[in-house]
Motif scaffolding. Structure first.
Motif, PDB file in Angstrom:
ATOM      1  N   LEU A   1      -1.211   4.723  -0.475  1.00 25.68           N
ATOM      2  CA  LEU A   1      -2.356   4.635   0.428  1.00 25.68           C
ATOM      3  C   LEU A   1      -1.838   4.683   1.854  1.00 25.68           C
ATOM      4  O   LEU A   1      -2.565   5.022   2.775  1.00 25.68           O
ATOM      5  CB  LEU A   1      -3.144   3.345   0.178  1.00 25.68           C
ATOM      6  CG  LEU A   1      -3.915   3.304  -1.142  1.00 25.68           C
ATOM      7  CD1 LEU A   1      -4.712   2.021  -1.253  1.00 25.68           C
ATOM      8  CD2 LEU A   1      -4.822   4.508  -1.289  1.00 25.68           C
ATOM      9  N   GLU A   2      -0.559   4.293   2.012  1.00 27.82           N
ATOM     10  CA  GLU A   2       0.128   4.500   3.277  1.00 27.82           C
ATOM     11  C   GLU A   2       1.357   5.346   2.996  1.00 27.82           C
ATOM     12  O   GLU A   2       1.976   5.219   1.937  1.00 27.82           O
ATOM     13  CB  GLU A   2       0.575   3.157   3.881  1.00 27.82           C
ATOM     14  CG  GLU A   2      -0.547   2.177   4.125  1.00 27.82           C
ATOM     15  CD  GLU A   2      -1.361   2.497   5.365  1.00 27.82           C
ATOM     16  OE1 GLU A   2      -0.963   3.407   6.125  1.00 27.82           O
ATOM     17  OE2 GLU A   2      -2.398   1.839   5.569  1.00 27.82           O
TER      18      GLU A   2
ATOM     19  N   ARG B   1       0.816  -1.215   0.000  1.00 35.47           N
ATOM     20  CA  ARG B   1       0.000   0.000   0.000  1.00 35.47           C
ATOM     21  C   ARG B   1       0.853   1.270   0.000  1.00 35.47           C
ATOM     22  O   ARG B   1       0.354   2.348  -0.319  1.00 35.47           O
ATOM     23  CB  ARG B   1      -0.960  -0.001   1.183  1.00 35.47           C
ATOM     24  CG  ARG B   1      -2.097  -1.018   1.005  1.00 35.47           C
ATOM     25  CD  ARG B   1      -2.663  -1.442   2.335  1.00 35.47           C
ATOM     26  NE  ARG B   1      -3.153  -0.302   3.096  1.00 35.47           N
ATOM     27  CZ  ARG B   1      -4.384   0.183   2.953  1.00 35.47           C
ATOM     28  NH1 ARG B   1      -5.226  -0.381   2.134  1.00 35.47           N
ATOM     29  NH2 ARG B   1      -4.764   1.231   3.642  1.00 35.47           N
TER      30      ARG B   1
ATOM     31  N   ASN C   1       1.417   2.764  -3.800  1.00 35.81           N
ATOM     32  CA  ASN C   1       0.583   3.825  -4.395  1.00 35.81           C
ATOM     33  C   ASN C   1       0.132   4.837  -3.341  1.00 35.81           C
ATOM     34  O   ASN C   1      -0.876   5.506  -3.486  1.00 35.81           O
ATOM     35  CB  ASN C   1      -0.607   3.230  -5.155  1.00 35.81           C
ATOM     36  CG  ASN C   1      -1.566   2.488  -4.254  1.00 35.81           C
ATOM     37  OD1 ASN C   1      -1.273   2.285  -3.086  1.00 35.81           O
ATOM     38  ND2 ASN C   1      -2.698   2.116  -4.796  1.00 35.81           N
TER      39      ASN C   1
END
Lengths: 266, 374
Positions: free
Chosen positions: A74-75, A69, A72
């Motif tokens: 997201l984290e 993650r 991209n």
């Protein structure tokens, strides 16, 4: 957990014919991440070449989902470097959006948009992120629905589909953006056993076409057939990394051995 | 209990349910007399209906005065008001109740806007009529501007009408609709601000919401009409109606913000992640993915706030604006019509109920329409 729902002999062996180029599409250099003071990812290093199929496995809480993650964003990672498709991930929102356009992702819980029909789920991002005209986007969407074998569901809503169908729609939705890289975050973990195969089949097909893929999964049969590299993570570290035959037949680290013995035991 | 099987194993057909559980008798058994407590409630409900409905109907309809153009038909033998509704009171006063003291020669201006509004609304509500987008756009953009020029006048050769002549149901609708239309977008912005990661934006929104929500509407209206002018420099004066409009709008937008925030909190994290992973930026993610779902979830709350706002408009009476209810009170304090206030209130209740029930019905229709089976 059973060994897998896709027996290795069900499948032809695509790995042998798939080529991997030298072009590096993802580069992660000594990346660290903390949740508050909890050190979730420790010194992650990974180079992914174009066309590679990487399976990431490990016990729950090992940081494998968090790791992919980060790719991209997201984290957010706090230390180290992630370069995707030649662009380094920083706080620059433009660059994040640019990377997300090229990196597709499928989630454990599909994350389809329940208020939109299947077709609208598929055309939304191409139309509003890539500015593709609607009729063209619809055409692409139908092409990919065809490929995941559910074109007849286009007008339905996600809530009316089975889990396996939803996950196939989610894969088609990512593909509509024509991504260079696909990330799969436990795509079959939330599915009923009889639906796992239909999703894995789509993923295998995708691999055969040369898509660069990183998969977090417990489907070891899939890893054996499709992956050209298996990564084992535990407690936020990459413990072992090997090509699948070596990884499964001759695991080096004792934690890998323990993990494999646990998931392959029965 | 080795009973003979009627069907072969695996060949059992679907049979209809037992007759006692279907039809009218089945319904009564299941819903009205299913248990002793249920039976008791049923009997009690029948008793209530029996004692309350006939006198109410007598008062409203059978004993009521219906025809006539003055108060003579509403008097009993001793010359006092009759013990039932006096509908001629409403008939005589209907124009002030509807439009306040708006000059009678200019009423056509209001009626035209009502007509336009009605046509556009019908076009939006009837599924077969095309060009919905354009009707909606008309209602949102040009229509308020047309209304403003029509109502205020002073240009295009129209007579200027001071806002203190506005009144009745017309004024109620102006305040309610302005409040409803303006409070939703302001509420959405405040809700997003309150969930923002930026501390300053968040603090401002929290402060705004808590300030307006923490104060009674009536005191906001008093502030706007009595205190606010004291802070203004000499000669600067805002219209009283405008001040009330702003007060009502900001008050209900604070409530709206919390309703919308409730909806936002119910949207799973996965929806944000799904949208982000596809490359949608914040604005597009909110517009296409999060807001449609969040607002749909809180339709009951939004409509609740709208209905509350609609009825709260009666409070503008305390600052001297003659809304629908205030006009009815004014009418019944006329010496010729003393004693018919109850009729006026019954009429007011009926009108308010119709509007609120309409909103409620529309919201339920909307909920059904937007339901996509998840």
């Amino acid at each position: 957990m059973s060994e897998t729902n896709v027996g290795a002999d069900d499948l032809h062996h695509p790995t042998k014919t798939m080529s991997v180029s030298d072009e590096v599409v993802i580069e992660i250099n000594s990346m660290h991440k903390w949740y508050g003071s909890f050190h979730v990812l420790k010194d992650i290093n990974l180079k992914v070449s174009h066309g590679e199929r990487i399976v990431v496995c490990g016990p729950s809480g090992s940081g494998k989902s968090t790791a992919i993650r980060c790719i991209n964003r997201l984290e957010e990672h706090q230390k180290g470097q992630i370069i995707v498709n030649g662009i380094e991930l920083t706080n620059d929102l433009k660059k994040i959006d640019e990377i997300r356009r090229e990196v597709g992702m499928c989630f454990q819980h599909f994350n389809l948009f329940p208020h939109l029909s299947i077709l609208e789920n598929l055309v939304l991002a191409p139309m509003w992120v890539r500015n593709i005209p609607r009729n063209e986007a619809v055409e692409t969407a139908m092409k990919y629905l065809e490929r995941v074998k559910i074109p007849e569901q286009a007008a339905k809503y996600p809530g009316q589909l089975s889990g396996g169908q939803q996950q196939r729609v989610a894969i088609a939705r990512s593909l509509c953006m024509n991504p260079k890289i696909m990330l799969f975050d436990e795509p079959t973990s939330a599915l009923d056993p009889e639906m796992i195969k239909e999703v894995l089949d789509v993923m295998i097909e995708l691999a055969e076409e040369g898509m660069t893929m990183i998969c977090v999964t417990h489907e070891m049969g899939f890893a054996k057939t499709v992956a050209n590299r298996v990564i084992f993570m535990d407690e936020g570290e990459i413990i072992e990394e090997n090509e699948p035959n070596q990884f499964f037949d001759n695991p080096q680290h004792e934690r890998t051995q323990l993990f494999l013995s646990q998931i392959l035991a029965h | 209990m080795a009973e003979q099987r009627q069907y072969e194993v695996g060949l059992h057909p679907d049979l209809p349910p037992p007759a006692s559980t279907t039809g009218a008798i089945g319904w009564v058994r299941a819903n009205l007399i299913s248990s002793p407590v249920n039976t008791l409630f049923t009997v009690f409900a029948i008793y209530l209906v029996y004692t309350m409905i006939p006198p109410m109907l007598d008062w409203l309809i059978f004993d009521a005065a219906w025809v006539g153009d003055d108060n003579s038909v509403c008097k009993n033998e001793t010359g006092g008001p009759i013990a039932a509704a006096c509908w001629p009171f409403i008939k005589v006063w209907i124009t002030p109740f509807m439009f306040g003291r708006y000059p009678e020669s200019e009423l056509w201006r209001i009626k035209i806007t009502y007509g336009l509004f009605g046509i556009a609304l019908l076009a939006l509500l009837i599924p077969q009529i095309p060009f919905k987008k354009w009707f909606a756009l008309f209602l949102l953009l040009p229509f308020p501007i047309i209304c403003f020029y029509m109502y205020v006048g002073g240009s295009f050769g129209l007579m200027y009408v001071e806002t203190n002549l506005w009144g009745g149901l017309f004024l109620t609708l102006v305040i309610a609709i302005t409040g409803i239309v303006a409070s939703l977008p302001i509420g959405i912005i405040l809700a997003l601000g309150r969930r923002s990661n930026m501390p300053v934006v968040k603090a401002i929104c929290v402060a705004f919401i808590e300030l307006w929500r923490g104060v009674p509407l009536i005191s906001i209206l008093f502030m706007s009409s009595v205190m606010f002018p004291l802070f203004m420099p000499e000669g600067v004066n805002f219209d009283k109606l405008l001040r009330a409009l702003v007060g009502v709008t900001l008050f209900s937008s604070a409530y709206m913000a919390e309703v919308v925030r409730g909806g936002l909190q119910a949207i799973p994290k996965g929806q944000y992640e799904g949208a982000k992973a596809l490359g949608l930026n914040f604005g597009k993610m909110m517009y296409f993915i999060v807001m449609p779902q969040a607002l749909k979830l809180v339709i009951p709350g939004i409509v609740n706030t709208f209905i509350g706002l609609f009825k709260d408009t009666t409070l503008v009476g305390v600052i001297g604006l003659l809304d629908f209810l205030a006009m009815i009170q004014a009418g019944s304090s006329n010496p010729k019509w003393l004693g018919y206030l109850t009729t006026g209130f019954a009429f007011a209740a009926l009108v308010y109920w119709c509007f609120c029930f309409g909103m409620s019905q529309y919201s339920q229709h909307l909920e059904r329409k937007l339901h996509t089976g998840h």
